[in-house]
Motif scaffolding. Structure first.
Motif, PDB file in Angstrom:
ATOM      1  N   PRO A 152       0.828  -1.216   0.000  1.00 37.01           N
ATOM      2  CA  PRO A 152       0.000   0.000   0.000  1.00 37.01           C
ATOM      3  C   PRO A 152       0.857   1.259   0.000  1.00 37.01           C
ATOM      4  CG  PRO A 152      -0.642  -1.539   1.717  1.00 37.01           C
ATOM      5  CD  PRO A 152       0.675  -2.000   1.185  1.00 37.01           C
ATOM      6  N   GLY A 153       0.203   2.389   0.016  1.00 37.63           N
ATOM      7  CA  GLY A 153       0.900   3.665   0.044  1.00 37.63           C
ATOM      8  C   GLY A 153       1.700   3.828   1.317  1.00 37.63           C
ATOM      9  N   PRO A 154       2.377   4.934   1.489  1.00 35.33           N
ATOM     10  CA  PRO A 154       3.289   5.129   2.616  1.00 35.33           C
ATOM     11  C   PRO A 154       2.627   4.861   3.955  1.00 35.33           C
ATOM     12  CG  PRO A 154       3.485   6.924   1.048  1.00 35.33           C
ATOM     13  CD  PRO A 154       2.313   6.103   0.616  1.00 35.33           C
ATOM     14  N   ILE A 155       3.211   3.960   4.718  1.00 35.43           N
ATOM     15  CA  ILE A 155       2.671   3.644   6.039  1.00 35.43           C
ATOM     16  C   ILE A 155       3.760   3.745   7.099  1.00 35.43           C
ATOM     17  CG2 ILE A 155       0.824   2.170   5.196  1.00 35.43           C
ATOM     18  CD1 ILE A 155       2.596  -0.245   5.758  1.00 35.43           C
ATOM     19  N   CYS A 156       4.924   4.262   6.742  1.00 30.42           N
ATOM     20  CA  CYS A 156       6.020   4.336   7.699  1.00 30.42           C
ATOM     21  C   CYS A 156       6.930   5.490   7.304  1.00 30.42           C
ATOM     22  CB  CYS A 156       6.796   3.022   7.738  1.00 30.42           C
ATOM     23  SG  CYS A 156       7.478   2.572   6.142  1.00 30.42           S
ATOM     24  N   ASP A 157       7.889   5.760   8.165  1.00 32.56           N
ATOM     25  CA  ASP A 157       8.772   6.891   7.918  1.00 32.56           C
ATOM     26  C   ASP A 157      10.123   6.468   7.363  1.00 32.56           C
ATOM     27  OD1 ASP A 157       9.769   5.653  10.104  1.00 32.56           O
ATOM     28  OD2 ASP A 157       9.860   7.428  11.386  1.00 32.56           O
ATOM     29  N   TYR A 158      10.189   5.290   6.750  1.00 31.96           N
ATOM     30  CA  TYR A 158      11.423   4.877   6.110  1.00 31.96           C
ATOM     31  C   TYR A 158      11.106   4.364   4.721  1.00 31.96           C
ATOM     32  CZ  TYR A 158       9.898   0.367   8.041  1.00 31.96           C
ATOM     33  OH  TYR A 158       9.174  -0.733   8.387  1.00 31.96           O
ATOM     34  N   SER A 159      12.124   4.123   3.917  1.00 31.05           N
ATOM     35  CA  SER A 159      11.930   3.930   2.492  1.00 31.05           C
ATOM     36  C   SER A 159      11.235   2.608   2.184  1.00 31.05           C
ATOM     37  CB  SER A 159      13.284   3.955   1.778  1.00 31.05           C
ATOM     38  OG  SER A 159      13.922   2.696   1.901  1.00 31.05           O
ATOM     39  N   PRO A 160      10.553   2.545   1.028  1.00 35.37           N
ATOM     40  CA  PRO A 160       9.914   1.290   0.617  1.00 35.37           C
ATOM     41  C   PRO A 160      10.917   0.183   0.346  1.00 35.37           C
ATOM     42  CG  PRO A 160       9.775   2.943  -1.112  1.00 35.37           C
ATOM     43  CD  PRO A 160      10.249   3.638   0.109  1.00 35.37           C
ATOM     44  N   PHE A 161      12.177   0.541   0.097  1.00 34.77           N
ATOM     45  CA  PHE A 161      13.168  -0.524  -0.047  1.00 34.77           C
ATOM     46  C   PHE A 161      13.265  -1.345   1.231  1.00 34.77           C
ATOM     47  CE2 PHE A 161      17.548  -1.826   0.934  1.00 34.77           C
ATOM     48  CZ  PHE A 161      17.637  -2.881   0.059  1.00 34.77           C
ATOM     49  N   TRP A 162      13.348  -0.662   2.363  1.00 33.45           N
ATOM     50  CA  TRP A 162      13.430  -1.376   3.632  1.00 33.45           C
ATOM     51  C   TRP A 162      12.095  -2.016   3.992  1.00 33.45           C
ATOM     52  CZ3 TRP A 162      18.021  -2.407   5.366  1.00 33.45           C
ATOM     53  CH2 TRP A 162      19.076  -1.538   5.085  1.00 33.45           C
ATOM     54  N   ASN A 163      11.014  -1.388   3.618  1.00 28.22           N
ATOM     55  CA  ASN A 163       9.702  -1.874   4.015  1.00 28.22           C
ATOM     56  C   ASN A 163       9.269  -3.079   3.189  1.00 28.22           C
ATOM     57  OD1 ASN A 163       7.372  -1.883   5.531  1.00 28.22           O
ATOM     58  ND2 ASN A 163       6.329  -0.384   4.267  1.00 28.22           N
ATOM     59  N   TYR A 164       9.352  -2.967   1.856  1.00 29.98           N
ATOM     60  CA  TYR A 164       8.900  -4.048   0.988  1.00 29.98           C
ATOM     61  C   TYR A 164      10.057  -4.802   0.346  1.00 29.98           C
ATOM     62  CZ  TYR A 164       4.481  -1.700   1.623  1.00 29.98           C
ATOM     63  OH  TYR A 164       3.382  -1.126   2.188  1.00 29.98           O
ATOM     64  N   GLY A 165      11.125  -4.079  -0.005  1.00 30.26           N
ATOM     65  CA  GLY A 165      12.254  -4.743  -0.633  1.00 30.26           C
ATOM     66  C   GLY A 165      12.910  -5.769   0.261  1.00 30.26           C
ATOM     67  N   SER A 166      12.887  -5.539   1.582  1.00 34.83           N
ATOM     68  CA  SER A 166      13.491  -6.511   2.492  1.00 34.83           C
ATOM     69  C   SER A 166      12.763  -7.846   2.437  1.00 34.83           C
ATOM     70  CB  SER A 166      13.503  -5.961   3.922  1.00 34.83           C
ATOM     71  OG  SER A 166      12.195  -5.652   4.361  1.00 34.83           O
ATOM     72  N   HIS A 167      11.445  -7.823   2.242  1.00 38.76           N
ATOM     73  CA  HIS A 167      10.695  -9.069   2.068  1.00 38.76           C
ATOM     74  C   HIS A 167      11.174  -9.803   0.817  1.00 38.76           C
ATOM     75  CE1 HIS A 167       7.783  -9.112   5.260  1.00 38.76           C
ATOM     76  NE2 HIS A 167       7.327  -7.921   4.971  1.00 38.76           N
ATOM     77  N   SER A 168      11.332  -9.061  -0.273  1.00 41.38           N
ATOM     78  CA  SER A 168      11.740  -9.680  -1.532  1.00 41.38           C
ATOM     79  C   SER A 168      13.155 -10.244  -1.442  1.00 41.38           C
ATOM     80  CB  SER A 168      11.664  -8.647  -2.661  1.00 41.38           C
ATOM     81  OG  SER A 168      10.347  -8.173  -2.799  1.00 41.38           O
ATOM     82  N   LEU A 169      14.046  -9.513  -0.773  1.00 41.50           N
ATOM     83  CA  LEU A 169      15.396 -10.034  -0.572  1.00 41.50           C
ATOM     84  C   LEU A 169      15.371 -11.314   0.246  1.00 41.50           C
ATOM     85  CD1 LEU A 169      17.437  -6.792   0.128  1.00 41.50           C
ATOM     86  CD2 LEU A 169      17.836  -8.414  -1.719  1.00 41.50           C
ATOM     87  N   ALA A 170      14.515 -11.361   1.257  1.00 41.78           N
ATOM     88  CA  ALA A 170      14.409 -12.571   2.077  1.00 41.78           C
ATOM     89  C   ALA A 170      13.952 -13.750   1.231  1.00 41.78           C
ATOM     90  CB  ALA A 170      13.445 -12.331   3.233  1.00 41.78           C
ATOM     91  N   ILE A 171      13.002 -13.515   0.324  1.00 42.95           N
ATOM     92  CA  ILE A 171      12.535 -14.584  -0.558  1.00 42.95           C
ATOM     93  C   ILE A 171      13.666 -15.054  -1.466  1.00 42.95           C
ATOM     94  CG2 ILE A 171      11.000 -15.095  -2.497  1.00 42.95           C
ATOM     95  CD1 ILE A 171       8.941 -13.233  -1.193  1.00 42.95           C
ATOM     96  N   ILE A 176      17.497 -19.201  -3.116  1.00 43.69           N
ATOM     97  CA  ILE A 176      18.831 -19.494  -3.637  1.00 43.69           C
ATOM     98  C   ILE A 176      19.836 -19.126  -2.566  1.00 43.69           C
ATOM     99  CG2 ILE A 176      20.321 -19.233  -5.640  1.00 43.69           C
ATOM    100  CD1 ILE A 176      18.017 -17.771  -7.017  1.00 43.69           C
ATOM    101  N   LYS A 177      20.144 -20.025  -1.691  1.00 38.80           N
ATOM    102  CA  LYS A 177      20.974 -19.693  -0.538  1.00 38.80           C
ATOM    103  C   LYS A 177      22.448 -19.453  -0.877  1.00 38.80           C
ATOM    104  CE  LYS A 177      18.070 -22.119   2.826  1.00 38.80           C
ATOM    105  NZ  LYS A 177      17.140 -21.032   2.880  1.00 38.80           N
ATOM    106  N   PRO A 178      23.121 -20.349  -1.625  1.00 39.53           N
ATOM    107  CA  PRO A 178      24.570 -20.168  -1.779  1.00 39.53           C
ATOM    108  C   PRO A 178      24.937 -19.336  -2.999  1.00 39.53           C
ATOM    109  CG  PRO A 178      23.909 -22.267  -2.708  1.00 39.53           C
ATOM    110  CD  PRO A 178      22.651 -21.603  -2.206  1.00 39.53           C
ATOM    111  N   GLY A 179      26.128 -18.780  -2.986  1.00 41.11           N
ATOM    112  CA  GLY A 179      26.741 -18.309  -4.210  1.00 41.11           C
ATOM    113  C   GLY A 179      26.520 -16.869  -4.603  1.00 41.11           C
ATOM    114  N   ILE A 180      26.114 -15.980  -3.687  1.00 47.98           N
ATOM    115  CA  ILE A 180      25.957 -14.579  -4.072  1.00 47.98           C
ATOM    116  C   ILE A 180      27.322 -13.981  -4.424  1.00 47.98           C
ATOM    117  CG2 ILE A 180      25.394 -12.270  -3.248  1.00 47.98           C
ATOM    118  CD1 ILE A 180      23.120 -13.322  -1.748  1.00 47.98           C
TER     119      ILE A 180
END
Length: 262
Positions: A152-171, A176-180
């Protein structure tokens, strides 16, 4: 397991609701900056409990085994460090912290005191995601994966990268656990007065690439995750479904009681 809960806004209330449904868990202490946050709770812990505005008192209260930190991200590191130094297991909202140095410091304290720490990357506990992972992502296969996560639209005082992107990074890291090899994060901001933005993240692995797109877009009313794999669009849409949170709590409690690592 006896918990202290620090932070009583929307996520804090969801923790209360879910722990009330788990017979082997209870919230003994609650802490927030103002008592009105406690008085305005829609649902309170089902057991005898106490509210204080001093998080240190709530964390160090006798018999407390674990701490749930549902505060804003700016306060999270200080509270988490105090909890781990006092030998309390911890569940934290995401993002864990904003710097690698702080994350490594928390990990070192947790390892030294043999504690479990888990971050609420809730999609990893969603039965729909687990089913997709089991059926569509064989190990060691070279694939390209596109992950999109818009909320949804802004619901916090920090960037959407930390808010939503962190979920995507976790996925991505879970799939794909090894080899970054490297990660490149670029930002494209939508020009408006609502601080809405899109973020693009490229993760380069030794044998595959992951492209992540995430953002907070006011036109989208629900939390949506899409995974493009082999030209198949795998997706689910949850209006902040609480079932995965209960599954996260149950796994954390079971593994901690059995002295297993999360």
């Amino acid at each position: 397991m006896i918990f202290s809960l620090i932070g009583l806004k929307s996520m804090g209330q969801k923790y209360i609701k879910n722990i009330n449904q788990i017979s082997i868990a209870q919230i003994k202490m609650l802490s927030s900056l103002t008592e009105s946050s406690y008085l305005n709770l829609q649902e309170k812990p089902s057991c005898q409990h106490y509210w204080v505005n001093d998080y240190k008192y709530a964390v160090s209260y006798p018999d407390v085994e674990a701490v749930i930190i549902a505060t804003g991200p700016k306060e999270r590191f200080e509270i988490a460090k105090f909890a781990l130094e006092n030998k309390r297991h911890a569940i934290l909202e995401k993002p864990l912290v904003f710097t690698l140095e702080e994350a490594l410091e928390l990990r070192a304290i947790a390892q030294r005191n043999n504690l479990n720490v888990i971050v609420n990357f809730i999609h990893l506990f969603n039965p729909k995601y687990k089913q997709l992972k089991e059926n569509y992502f064989p190990e060691n296969e070279q694939v390209n994966i596109l992950i999109e996560n818009f909320g949804p639209g802004p619901i916090c005082d920090y960037s959407p990268f930390w808010n939503y992107g962190s979920h995507s990074l976790a996925i991505a890291l879970d799939l794909i656990k090894p080899g970054i090899i490297s990660a490149d994060i670029s930002k494209f901001e939508l020009v408006n007065d609502k601080n809405q933005a899109l973020y693009y993240i490229n993760l380069n692995y030794s044998f595959k690439k992951v492209f992540i797109q995430c953002g907070n877009l006011g036109a989208i009313k629900q939390n949506r995750v899409l995974i493009n794999y082999r030209d198949k669009l795998l997706n689910w849409t949850d209006n902040f479904n609480e079932q995965p949170l209960k599954l996260l709590l149950e796994e954390f409690i079971t593994k901690t009681n059995n002295k297993e690592k999360c």
